[in-house]
Motif scaffolding. Sequence first.
Motif, PDB file in Angstrom:
ATOM      1  N   ASN A 271      -0.248  -5.677   4.014  1.00  0.00           N
ATOM      2  CA  ASN A 271       0.770  -5.066   3.733  1.00  0.00           C
ATOM      3  C   ASN A 271       1.438  -4.876   5.411  1.00  0.00           C
ATOM      4  OD1 ASN A 271       2.171  -2.623   2.398  1.00  0.00           O
ATOM      5  ND2 ASN A 271       2.170  -1.566   4.520  1.00  0.00           N
TER       6      ASN A 271
ATOM      7  N   TYR B  32       6.261 -13.420  -3.989  1.00  0.00           N
ATOM      8  CA  TYR B  32       4.483 -13.832  -4.070  1.00  0.00           C
ATOM      9  C   TYR B  32       4.217 -14.326  -5.041  1.00  0.00           C
ATOM     10  CZ  TYR B  32       5.202 -10.566   0.636  1.00  0.00           C
ATOM     11  OH  TYR B  32       4.817  -9.889   1.308  1.00  0.00           O
TER      12      TYR B  32
ATOM     13  N   GLU C 137       3.783  -6.197 -10.263  1.00  0.00           N
ATOM     14  CA  GLU C 137       4.166  -4.450 -10.318  1.00  0.00           C
ATOM     15  C   GLU C 137       5.827  -5.115 -11.126  1.00  0.00           C
ATOM     16  OE1 GLU C 137       3.885  -1.327 -11.791  1.00  0.00           O
ATOM     17  OE2 GLU C 137       2.282  -1.172 -11.372  1.00  0.00           O
ATOM     18  N   LYS C 138       6.636  -3.996 -12.563  1.00  0.00           N
ATOM     19  CA  LYS C 138       7.589  -4.285 -12.610  1.00  0.00           C
ATOM     20  C   LYS C 138       8.552  -3.974 -11.458  1.00  0.00           C
ATOM     21  CE  LYS C 138       8.940  -0.539 -13.110  1.00  0.00           C
ATOM     22  NZ  LYS C 138       9.618   0.197 -11.658  1.00  0.00           N
TER      23      LYS C 138
ATOM     24  N   TYR D   1      -2.183   3.983 -15.715  1.00  0.00           N
ATOM     25  CA  TYR D   1      -3.005   2.688 -14.387  1.00  0.00           C
ATOM     26  C   TYR D   1      -4.145   2.534 -14.520  1.00  0.00           C
ATOM     27  CZ  TYR D   1       1.760   4.858 -12.988  1.00  0.00           C
ATOM     28  OH  TYR D   1       2.458   5.076 -12.829  1.00  0.00           O
TER      29      TYR D   1
ATOM     30  N   HIS E 258       8.286  -9.487  -5.473  1.00  0.00           N
ATOM     31  CA  HIS E 258       7.521 -10.247  -5.992  1.00  0.00           C
ATOM     32  C   HIS E 258       7.778 -11.549  -6.398  1.00  0.00           C
ATOM     33  CE1 HIS E 258       7.433  -5.487  -8.326  1.00  0.00           C
ATOM     34  NE2 HIS E 258       6.992  -5.567  -6.288  1.00  0.00           N
TER      35      HIS E 258
ATOM     36  N   LEU F 295       1.124  -1.179   0.000  1.00  0.00           N
ATOM     37  CA  LEU F 295       0.408   0.170   0.104  1.00  0.00           C
ATOM     38  C   LEU F 295       0.889   1.248   0.005  1.00  0.00           C
ATOM     39  CD1 LEU F 295      -2.989  -1.084   2.729  1.00  0.00           C
ATOM     40  CD2 LEU F 295      -2.770  -0.486  -0.046  1.00  0.00           C
ATOM     41  N   GLY F 296       1.739   0.799  -0.843  1.00  0.00           N
ATOM     42  CA  GLY F 296       2.402   2.541  -1.385  1.00  0.00           C
ATOM     43  C   GLY F 296       2.429   3.095  -2.360  1.00  0.00           C
ATOM     44  N   ARG F 297       3.502   3.548  -2.734  1.00  0.00           N
ATOM     45  CA  ARG F 297       3.041   5.043  -3.600  1.00  0.00           C
ATOM     46  C   ARG F 297       1.918   4.162  -4.663  1.00  0.00           C
ATOM     47  NH1 ARG F 297       8.632   7.713  -6.126  1.00  0.00           N
ATOM     48  NH2 ARG F 297       8.452   4.952  -6.213  1.00  0.00           N
ATOM     49  N   ILE F 298       3.021   3.181  -5.648  1.00  0.00           N
ATOM     50  CA  ILE F 298       1.763   2.451  -6.593  1.00  0.00           C
ATOM     51  C   ILE F 298      -0.057   1.336  -5.609  1.00  0.00           C
ATOM     52  CG2 ILE F 298       3.166   0.422  -7.050  1.00  0.00           C
ATOM     53  CD1 ILE F 298       1.952   2.634  -9.757  1.00  0.00           C
TER      54      ILE F 298
ATOM     55  N   PHE G 222       2.521  -2.954   7.564  1.00  0.00           N
ATOM     56  CA  PHE G 222       2.785  -2.047   8.697  1.00  0.00           C
ATOM     57  C   PHE G 222       0.774  -2.079   9.335  1.00  0.00           C
ATOM     58  CE2 PHE G 222       6.374  -0.658   6.338  1.00  0.00           C
ATOM     59  CZ  PHE G 222       7.429  -1.091   6.825  1.00  0.00           C
TER      60      PHE G 222
ATOM     61  N   ASN H 147       2.757   0.090 -17.571  1.00  0.00           N
ATOM     62  CA  ASN H 147       1.684   0.507 -17.354  1.00  0.00           C
ATOM     63  C   ASN H 147       2.002   1.971 -18.777  1.00  0.00           C
ATOM     64  OD1 ASN H 147       3.212   2.191 -15.480  1.00  0.00           O
ATOM     65  ND2 ASN H 147       2.052   3.960 -16.287  1.00  0.00           N
TER      66      ASN H 147
ATOM     67  N   PRO I  76       7.424  -4.120  -2.204  1.00  0.00           N
ATOM     68  CA  PRO I  76       8.706  -4.136  -3.123  1.00  0.00           C
ATOM     69  C   PRO I  76       9.727  -4.960  -4.234  1.00  0.00           C
ATOM     70  CG  PRO I  76       8.298  -3.402  -0.909  1.00  0.00           C
ATOM     71  CD  PRO I  76       7.150  -4.320  -0.767  1.00  0.00           C
ATOM     72  N   THR I  77      10.072  -5.023  -4.809  1.00  0.00           N
ATOM     73  CA  THR I  77      10.857  -5.956  -5.958  1.00  0.00           C
ATOM     74  C   THR I  77      10.779  -6.447  -5.710  1.00  0.00           C
ATOM     75  OG1 THR I  77      11.156  -4.108  -7.837  1.00  0.00           O
ATOM     76  CG2 THR I  77      11.982  -5.593  -8.223  1.00  0.00           C
TER      77      THR I  77
HETATM   78  N1  LIG Z   1       4.430   1.095 -13.373  1.00  0.00           N
HETATM   79  C1  LIG Z   1       4.913   2.269 -12.095  1.00  0.00           C
HETATM   80  O1  LIG Z   1       4.610   3.170 -13.229  1.00  0.00           O
HETATM   81  C2  LIG Z   1       5.326   1.984 -11.091  1.00  0.00           C
HETATM   82  C3  LIG Z   1       5.465   3.280  -9.890  1.00  0.00           C
HETATM   83  C4  LIG Z   1       6.155   2.682  -8.961  1.00  0.00           C
HETATM   84  C5  LIG Z   1       6.649   2.457  -8.529  1.00  0.00           C
HETATM   85  N2  LIG Z   1       6.224   0.867  -9.451  1.00  0.00           N
HETATM   86  C6  LIG Z   1       7.238  -0.548  -8.631  1.00  0.00           C
HETATM   87  O2  LIG Z   1       6.246  -0.816  -7.840  1.00  0.00           O
HETATM   88  C7  LIG Z   1       6.909  -1.817  -6.985  1.00  0.00           C
HETATM   89  C8  LIG Z   1       6.561  -1.254  -5.664  1.00  0.00           C
HETATM   90  O3  LIG Z   1       7.201   0.649  -5.488  1.00  0.00           O
HETATM   91  P1  LIG Z   1       6.096   1.897  -4.493  1.00  0.00           P
HETATM   92  O4  LIG Z   1       7.059   2.722  -5.305  1.00  0.00           O
HETATM   93  O5  LIG Z   1       5.118   1.692  -4.576  1.00  0.00           O
HETATM   94  O6  LIG Z   1       7.343   1.432  -3.477  1.00  0.00           O
HETATM   95  P2  LIG Z   1       6.460   2.383  -1.809  1.00  0.00           P
HETATM   96  O7  LIG Z   1       7.736   1.961  -0.618  1.00  0.00           O
HETATM   97  O8  LIG Z   1       5.740   3.435  -1.839  1.00  0.00           O
HETATM   98  O9  LIG Z   1       5.886   1.124  -1.341  1.00  0.00           O
HETATM   99  C9  LIG Z   1       5.830  -0.349  -1.302  1.00  0.00           C
HETATM  100  C10 LIG Z   1       4.792  -0.344  -0.007  1.00  0.00           C
HETATM  101  O10 LIG Z   1       5.119  -2.162   0.484  1.00  0.00           O
HETATM  102  C11 LIG Z   1       5.293  -2.639   1.820  1.00  0.00           C
HETATM  103  N3  LIG Z   1       5.523  -3.208   2.184  1.00  0.00           N
HETATM  104  C12 LIG Z   1       6.739  -3.647   2.212  1.00  0.00           C
HETATM  105  N4  LIG Z   1       7.958  -4.959   2.773  1.00  0.00           N
HETATM  106  C13 LIG Z   1       6.983  -5.507   2.273  1.00  0.00           C
HETATM  107  C14 LIG Z   1       6.623  -6.794   1.672  1.00  0.00           C
HETATM  108  N5  LIG Z   1       7.620  -7.573   2.848  1.00  0.00           N
HETATM  109  N6  LIG Z   1       5.250  -7.309   1.746  1.00  0.00           N
HETATM  110  C15 LIG Z   1       4.131  -6.629   1.420  1.00  0.00           C
HETATM  111  N7  LIG Z   1       4.433  -5.524   1.770  1.00  0.00           N
HETATM  112  C16 LIG Z   1       5.581  -5.382   1.408  1.00  0.00           C
HETATM  113  C17 LIG Z   1       4.903  -1.155   2.608  1.00  0.00           C
HETATM  114  O11 LIG Z   1       5.022  -1.008   3.238  1.00  0.00           O
HETATM  115  C18 LIG Z   1       4.761  -0.138   1.924  1.00  0.00           C
HETATM  116  O12 LIG Z   1       3.209   0.504   1.436  1.00  0.00           O
HETATM  117  C19 LIG Z   1       7.657  -1.385  -6.720  1.00  0.00           C
HETATM  118  O13 LIG Z   1       8.120  -2.838  -7.357  1.00  0.00           O
HETATM  119  C20 LIG Z   1       8.516  -0.788  -8.217  1.00  0.00           C
HETATM  120  O14 LIG Z   1       9.423  -0.504  -9.032  1.00  0.00           O
HETATM  121  C21 LIG Z   1       6.068   0.914 -10.188  1.00  0.00           C
END
Ligand SMILES: NC(=O)c1ccc[n+]([C@@H]2O[C@H](COP(=O)([O-])OP(=O)(O)OC[C@H]3O[C@@H](n4cnc5c(N)ncnc54)[C@H](O)[C@@H]3O)[C@@H](O)[C@H]2O)c1
Length: 336
Positions: free
Chosen positions: A36, A81, A95-96, A286, A78, A11-14, A38, A124, A74-75
Amino acid sequence: MNKMKVALVGLGRIGKIHLKNLCRNFPEIEVVAVMNVFDESKAIADEYNIPVFVKDFDELLAVDGVDAVVICSPTDTHADYVIKAAKAGKQIFCEKPLDLSLDRVQDVLQIVKECDVKLMLGFNRRFDPEFKKIRQLVTDNAIGNPQIIKITSRDPGPPPVSYIKVSGGMFLDMTIHDFDMARYISGKQVKEVFAKGAVMVDPEIGNAGDIDTAIITLTFEDDTMAVIDNCRKAVYGYDQRLEVFGSKGMAQAENNFPNNHKLYTEAGVSGDLPLHFFLERYDASYNQEIREFIDALVSGSEMPVDGNDGLQSIAIGLAAKKSVAVGRPVKMSEIL
Ligand SMILES: NC(=O)c1ccc[n+]([C@@H]2O[C@H](COP(=O)([O-])OP(=O)(O)OC[C@H]3O[C@@H](n4cnc5c(N)ncnc54)[C@H](O)[C@@H]3O)[C@@H](O)[C@H]2O)c1
């Protein structure tokens, strides 16, 4: 009709973007659970009235009736999971990038195949209306045979160095979208990669073992060329442009702006800066990528971006890394 049940992890940015779209824009599905690590993220689940919030992926998979999983963590999570979801018989959007290791990606794709589930990768930009139009012009033969593809892809600012250290480097984290875009626009396979990289934005990025500025030339199987230029920092904001030059003409997609006003005075002509970053610039894409994921599941058709697309972009990224290291063009046959 029974609604398709979807679970989401991360539940981060994407993750927040995908959750918002899934909950607000697709009445034919139901988000039944989110995960998530947290506790604080439970508030986001509550905001969307998601009945189940868990902190463990196995628990997420065990939620009753989940048909599909959307992976936004996070990458480095992936691959694990995707394997777990595939073995549990779930359809998967991830996600990539799938992983930073080609061997690991190949193992994951083999397991997905054996489990006979569908996997879509989150490239996307293919679903951006501007870039989709350019692809359509190419397939309609409106510009003839493509000869040169030019992609400009510059971020408004670099991510924290802590992120860069685990990102796999600029080519696998950032340029990977541009590699996929070049493949999407040309519809062809890359045969050779020649990359030059430098540290021009922040020496700390160099100390972390990465680069922040690069030019990459891709040569496709039919000798079409693509040139990509990247920088982690453009002072005027997110710079995302695409051009295809061919035997019958040229097609361009310019930056997107919050509005199209221009101010003309005796001092010059000015307007607003481009949309600030990916969450704003690619908002429509998206939503559309999730639309096409669900449509493919419902209709049983092929995923619009599949595991092999994920594999190819990572392989091109690794070729680019090698090219910078050895200072020469690298053939894809050296990588894959
Ligand atoms: N397609 C796109 O445009 C795009 C843009 C940004 C990020 N991404 C990809 O999306 C993924 C996440 O990026 P983001 O920028 O949202 O990161 P982020 O750090 O904002 O969010 C990651 C989320 O995952 C949670 N998290 C951490 N460890 C975890 C675990 N072990 N299991 C489950 N959740 C966990 C974190 O608490 C957080 O909520 C990355 O792989 C990134 O490459 C893709």
